[in-house]
Motif scaffolding. Sequence first.
Motif, PDB file in Angstrom:
ATOM      1  N   ALA A 197      20.720  68.125  17.429  1.00  0.00           N
ATOM      2  CA  ALA A 197      20.585  66.739  17.567  1.00  0.00           C
ATOM      3  C   ALA A 197      19.209  66.238  17.725  1.00  0.00           C
ATOM      4  O   ALA A 197      18.682  65.274  17.059  1.00  0.00           O
ATOM      5  CB  ALA A 197      21.397  66.226  18.583  1.00  0.00           C
ATOM      6  N   ILE A 198      18.361  66.997  18.557  1.00  0.00           N
ATOM      7  CA  ILE A 198      16.737  66.702  18.612  1.00  0.00           C
ATOM      8  C   ILE A 198      16.266  66.830  17.419  1.00  0.00           C
ATOM      9  O   ILE A 198      15.297  66.214  17.080  1.00  0.00           O
ATOM     10  CB  ILE A 198      16.181  67.576  19.648  1.00  0.00           C
ATOM     11  CG1 ILE A 198      16.850  67.236  20.915  1.00  0.00           C
ATOM     12  CG2 ILE A 198      14.788  67.503  19.654  1.00  0.00           C
ATOM     13  CD1 ILE A 198      16.764  68.421  21.964  1.00  0.00           C
ATOM     14  N   LYS A 199      16.499  67.747  16.407  1.00  0.00           N
ATOM     15  CA  LYS A 199      15.925  68.107  15.192  1.00  0.00           C
ATOM     16  C   LYS A 199      16.320  66.971  14.238  1.00  0.00           C
ATOM     17  O   LYS A 199      15.372  66.472  13.563  1.00  0.00           O
ATOM     18  CB  LYS A 199      16.357  69.523  14.738  1.00  0.00           C
ATOM     19  CG  LYS A 199      15.841  70.787  15.198  1.00  0.00           C
ATOM     20  CD  LYS A 199      16.103  72.032  14.636  1.00  0.00           C
ATOM     21  CE  LYS A 199      15.559  73.067  15.199  1.00  0.00           C
ATOM     22  NZ  LYS A 199      16.018  74.481  14.733  1.00  0.00           N
ATOM     23  N   LYS A 200      17.379  66.463  14.168  1.00  0.00           N
ATOM     24  CA  LYS A 200      17.939  65.384  13.303  1.00  0.00           C
ATOM     25  C   LYS A 200      17.130  63.962  13.637  1.00  0.00           C
ATOM     26  O   LYS A 200      16.753  63.409  13.019  1.00  0.00           O
ATOM     27  CB  LYS A 200      19.352  65.258  13.450  1.00  0.00           C
ATOM     28  CG  LYS A 200      20.170  66.285  12.825  1.00  0.00           C
ATOM     29  CD  LYS A 200      21.806  66.012  13.027  1.00  0.00           C
ATOM     30  CE  LYS A 200      22.677  66.869  12.079  1.00  0.00           C
ATOM     31  NZ  LYS A 200      24.044  66.726  12.290  1.00  0.00           N
ATOM     32  N   ARG A 201      16.956  63.812  15.146  1.00  0.00           N
ATOM     33  CA  ARG A 201      16.139  62.781  15.611  1.00  0.00           C
ATOM     34  C   ARG A 201      14.672  62.710  14.871  1.00  0.00           C
ATOM     35  O   ARG A 201      14.217  61.891  14.549  1.00  0.00           O
ATOM     36  CB  ARG A 201      16.255  62.680  17.037  1.00  0.00           C
ATOM     37  CG  ARG A 201      17.425  61.940  17.585  1.00  0.00           C
ATOM     38  CD  ARG A 201      17.418  61.836  18.893  1.00  0.00           C
ATOM     39  NE  ARG A 201      18.789  61.540  19.552  1.00  0.00           N
ATOM     40  CZ  ARG A 201      19.007  61.426  20.942  1.00  0.00           C
ATOM     41  NH1 ARG A 201      17.937  61.671  21.803  1.00  0.00           N
ATOM     42  NH2 ARG A 201      20.279  60.937  21.472  1.00  0.00           N
ATOM     43  N   LYS A 202      14.186  63.978  15.220  1.00  0.00           N
ATOM     44  CA  LYS A 202      12.830  63.760  14.655  1.00  0.00           C
ATOM     45  C   LYS A 202      12.593  63.805  13.141  1.00  0.00           C
ATOM     46  O   LYS A 202      11.764  63.288  12.687  1.00  0.00           O
ATOM     47  CB  LYS A 202      12.262  65.480  15.100  1.00  0.00           C
ATOM     48  CG  LYS A 202      11.925  65.548  16.519  1.00  0.00           C
ATOM     49  CD  LYS A 202      11.476  66.860  16.813  1.00  0.00           C
ATOM     50  CE  LYS A 202      11.061  67.182  18.303  1.00  0.00           C
ATOM     51  NZ  LYS A 202      10.676  68.554  18.538  1.00  0.00           N
ATOM     52  N   ASP A 235      28.050  76.778  27.304  1.00  0.00           N
ATOM     53  CA  ASP A 235      26.710  76.400  27.459  1.00  0.00           C
ATOM     54  C   ASP A 235      25.964  76.785  26.189  1.00  0.00           C
ATOM     55  O   ASP A 235      25.151  75.750  25.900  1.00  0.00           O
ATOM     56  CB  ASP A 235      26.230  77.190  28.783  1.00  0.00           C
ATOM     57  CG  ASP A 235      26.682  76.847  29.994  1.00  0.00           C
ATOM     58  OD1 ASP A 235      27.395  75.404  29.986  1.00  0.00           O
ATOM     59  OD2 ASP A 235      26.844  77.760  30.915  1.00  0.00           O
ATOM     60  N   GLU A 236      25.782  77.997  25.952  1.00  0.00           N
ATOM     61  CA  GLU A 236      25.157  78.366  24.449  1.00  0.00           C
ATOM     62  C   GLU A 236      25.301  77.245  23.383  1.00  0.00           C
ATOM     63  O   GLU A 236      24.637  76.919  22.612  1.00  0.00           O
ATOM     64  CB  GLU A 236      25.518  79.782  24.114  1.00  0.00           C
ATOM     65  CG  GLU A 236      24.796  80.671  25.075  1.00  0.00           C
ATOM     66  CD  GLU A 236      25.292  82.258  24.929  1.00  0.00           C
ATOM     67  OE1 GLU A 236      25.943  82.202  23.669  1.00  0.00           O
ATOM     68  OE2 GLU A 236      24.671  83.024  25.473  1.00  0.00           O
ATOM     69  N   ASP A 237      26.706  77.023  23.101  1.00  0.00           N
ATOM     70  CA  ASP A 237      27.198  76.015  22.073  1.00  0.00           C
ATOM     71  C   ASP A 237      26.580  74.573  22.234  1.00  0.00           C
ATOM     72  O   ASP A 237      25.950  74.191  21.394  1.00  0.00           O
ATOM     73  CB  ASP A 237      28.794  75.947  22.075  1.00  0.00           C
ATOM     74  CG  ASP A 237      29.411  77.341  21.589  1.00  0.00           C
ATOM     75  OD1 ASP A 237      28.640  78.126  20.905  1.00  0.00           O
ATOM     76  OD2 ASP A 237      30.603  77.573  21.985  1.00  0.00           O
ATOM     77  N   GLU A 238      26.657  74.313  23.420  1.00  0.00           N
ATOM     78  CA  GLU A 238      26.080  72.982  23.752  1.00  0.00           C
ATOM     79  C   GLU A 238      24.423  72.832  23.509  1.00  0.00           C
ATOM     80  O   GLU A 238      23.964  71.963  23.030  1.00  0.00           O
ATOM     81  CB  GLU A 238      26.437  72.864  25.215  1.00  0.00           C
ATOM     82  CG  GLU A 238      27.821  71.838  25.228  1.00  0.00           C
ATOM     83  CD  GLU A 238      27.991  71.422  26.738  1.00  0.00           C
ATOM     84  OE1 GLU A 238      27.133  71.338  27.428  1.00  0.00           O
ATOM     85  OE2 GLU A 238      29.332  70.743  26.858  1.00  0.00           O
ATOM     86  N   ASP A 239      23.673  73.978  24.055  1.00  0.00           N
ATOM     87  CA  ASP A 239      22.230  74.129  23.678  1.00  0.00           C
ATOM     88  C   ASP A 239      22.188  74.146  22.299  1.00  0.00           C
ATOM     89  O   ASP A 239      21.181  73.213  21.973  1.00  0.00           O
ATOM     90  CB  ASP A 239      21.985  75.482  24.487  1.00  0.00           C
ATOM     91  CG  ASP A 239      21.941  75.248  25.897  1.00  0.00           C
ATOM     92  OD1 ASP A 239      21.863  74.252  26.514  1.00  0.00           O
ATOM     93  OD2 ASP A 239      22.070  76.511  26.555  1.00  0.00           O
ATOM     94  N   LEU A 240      22.847  74.785  21.429  1.00  0.00           N
ATOM     95  CA  LEU A 240      22.708  74.606  19.916  1.00  0.00           C
ATOM     96  C   LEU A 240      22.951  73.040  19.405  1.00  0.00           C
ATOM     97  O   LEU A 240      22.070  72.747  18.844  1.00  0.00           O
ATOM     98  CB  LEU A 240      23.762  75.606  19.416  1.00  0.00           C
ATOM     99  CG  LEU A 240      23.100  76.997  19.417  1.00  0.00           C
ATOM    100  CD1 LEU A 240      24.372  77.905  18.910  1.00  0.00           C
ATOM    101  CD2 LEU A 240      21.818  77.587  18.884  1.00  0.00           C
TER     102      LEU A 240
END
Length: 535
Positions: free
Chosen positions: A106-111, A96-101
């Motif tokens: 991915a969100i940062k890259k999109r931004k 779960d922690e890995d997926e959260d990271l």
Amino acid sequence: MSDNIKIELSDDEDIILSNKNQKKHKIAAIDDEEESDRVLSKSEKLKNLSKQVDEERKLQMDSENNVKKENDETKINIKRERSGSDNSNLSDVSSDEDEDLELKNAIKKRKLDEKEAAKKAELDAKKKKDEEDEKNKQQSGYSWEDKIQRPWDIVGTTPNEDAQDQQLLNKILHTRNQKQAVNTTPLQRGIIRSMIIIIDMSQTMAEKDYRPSRFQNVLNNTIQFIQEFFNMNPISQLGVVSLKDGLAQVISPLNGSPKFHVDALLQLKHERVEPRGFASLQNGLELARGMLMGVSTHCTKEVVLLYGSLSSTDPGNIMDTVTVLKEQEVRVAIIGLVAQVNICEKISRITNMSDNSYYNVAMNEQHFSELLMERIKPLPLAEGSEFTLIKMGFPTRIIESTPSFCSCHSKLNRGGYYCPSCNSKVCNLPIECPSCELMLILSTHLARSYHHLIPLKNYQEVPVEEIEKGLIPKYASCFSCKRDFPLLKRSKSNSLLSTMRYRCVDCEKDFCMECDDLIHGLLHNCPGCESKVVL
């Protein structure tokens, strides 16, 4: 009897007082009961509110916990489906922690991608705007057709190399066209001139399409024109007239001193005179004609009208005034600030021997100053004009030990010039002697006026092909200032834009652009031709 009565009265008073006290105690008890009821009701209300708030908080916490549990369960189920194996609770938590990271990355890259795309879009939009502005500048010539240019819009823009190359080419072509437009053919010109400048000061001159306004722009350019006019025409005279409220007024009469006229115009600026009313062309031309009545026959009579209105409120028929101006050989040149006016075109054409080139309309501020500076050169004389000999005096400056009065201003001075004919004292030259009316000048004044009669030939730009073919060296220096010629190259193709060399046709010496402007604007003599040894 009296004692008994007193006792009875006292007993009655005690009874009355006891009754009053009982009533007071009852009232106080009732008040205490009411206050206690109020306090109890308030406390009960507060307790009920606190209970409701607590219950709502508990419900919110329960709902949040349920949502979290559902999200965790969905994540665990997704992981199990992907992996296909049942792992322990510890391994599920770590995944779960890995997926959260991964999701956060991915969100940062999109931004970041969105920001970069927005920046690229802004840069493309700015480039398109710059290209459109340049196209509009090339197509439109009038100041009211150009877009508003603000300095804060220019700051921070990315440099466009192609646009810079185009700007350099436009400047070179503009200077080349200006030099080619100068007529260097020797003509008979009148070097002793009498000119009247008529300035429109009507309400239309308060418009701000010329910066800071039409009137202020005309005043500033007129001051520069007067200084340059007397520099190139030292033995001429000039006067200034204004058009305001349908009347014509003299700002400064005919005089040969540039300081006299400049001070009069600066006084208008300091007094903050504002334009008002309507302009009258007929009144202005009649006043100018009256000021030129006393001018001698060997002087040319000229009127320069700086007009910003689209109409004229005249007291009579203006064409009668125009015919009189033509008979008296007064030549009128008009510079319009707004648009072409039919009556102005007729006046300039009739008074200039059917030549329409003496009426021009300025497209912007720079064009207006260029049109005004063209009036510095003397006008060519008409065919068949008679020539007369003019008697002139060349006095020398004398410094006296004791002051004496001058005949021009009636002021005490220790030095001055004495007329060789009548021995009258004057302060400055050139001037017409107040006593004998003899023209008093210096030899340098004649030399400065002589270059109008035999102008210096224009220098020809050296073509780029001569450097590319190796006919002339690539690196060379100016014959006059000895500085190296600049090499202007294109940013992409690395080819030469211009040689920046201008060659004299007679001596075949090369000069830079600055020396070319200095030689044709001030010296009026070619250094290469003058350096030739004549045996």
